[in-house]
Design a protein around this motif. Structure first.
Motif: not given
Length: 176
Positions: A100-105
């Motif tokens: 779910e692309s639960g991270a950015q940095c």
């Protein structure tokens, strides 16, 4: 004249491994995990237990390791992000955060995942309000809250699927 603090030996169970470390009893567990045991999942964020970046599991409960002295955790089960799964067998929460692309940095990622694992450990089928409550003290500056919530909802489904698969594997075959 400077006053030196006395160091003691502490037996810890970290990620299923028994370890012994020498430290001042007041040393924050976060420092031991990162500096002595080289576990970099828990991050130093605020040092006050406010941001959640340093979360770990102690006996299955999410705890901020920056505020817990090492003397308080001897012989208790400590799990860090590294202890949830491995490259070949990710924990369902880890898998869901990837999908779910639960991270950015990624700085809040440790706390978000650990808090989600603790939530699913005590409530395997949480409502949206339960998820939001469990994560409300974990700060994300990048604004990936929507993806994080989606990841936890996905983790619920993946956990149920994993439980079902385990149950099917455990069913003995009937003899004819």
């Amino acid at each position: 004249m400077t006053k030196t603090s006395a160091h003691s030996l502490f037996s810890l169970k970290v990620n299923g491994r028994n370890v012994v470390v020498e430290a001042d009893p007041k040393t924050p567990l976060l420092y031991i995990l990162r500096n002595d045991l080289e576990l970099n999942g828990p991050k130093y964020g605020c040092g006050l237990g406010e941001c959640g970046a340093c979360c770990i599991l102690i006996d299955g409960r999410a705890v901020r390791s920056c505020t817990v002295p090492i003397a308080a955790v001897a012989r208790r089960a400590i799990t860090t992000l590294e202890g949830l799964g491995d490259e070949e067998h990710l924990h369902p929460v880890q898998q869901a955060f990837i999908e779910e692309s639960g991270a950015q940095c990624g700085y809040c990622l440790n706390g978000m995942i650990i808090s989600s694992v603790a939530l699913l450990g005590r409530n395997p089928d949480p409502e949206e309000a339960d998820i939001r409550e469990a994560l409300r003290h974990n700060l994300c500056r990048c604004g990936t809250h929507i993806e994080i919530l989606a990841a936890v909802r996905k983790a619920v489904l993946l956990s149920k699927a994993a439980s079902s698969a385990s149950a099917l594997c455990a069913i003995p075959e009937t003899q004819a």
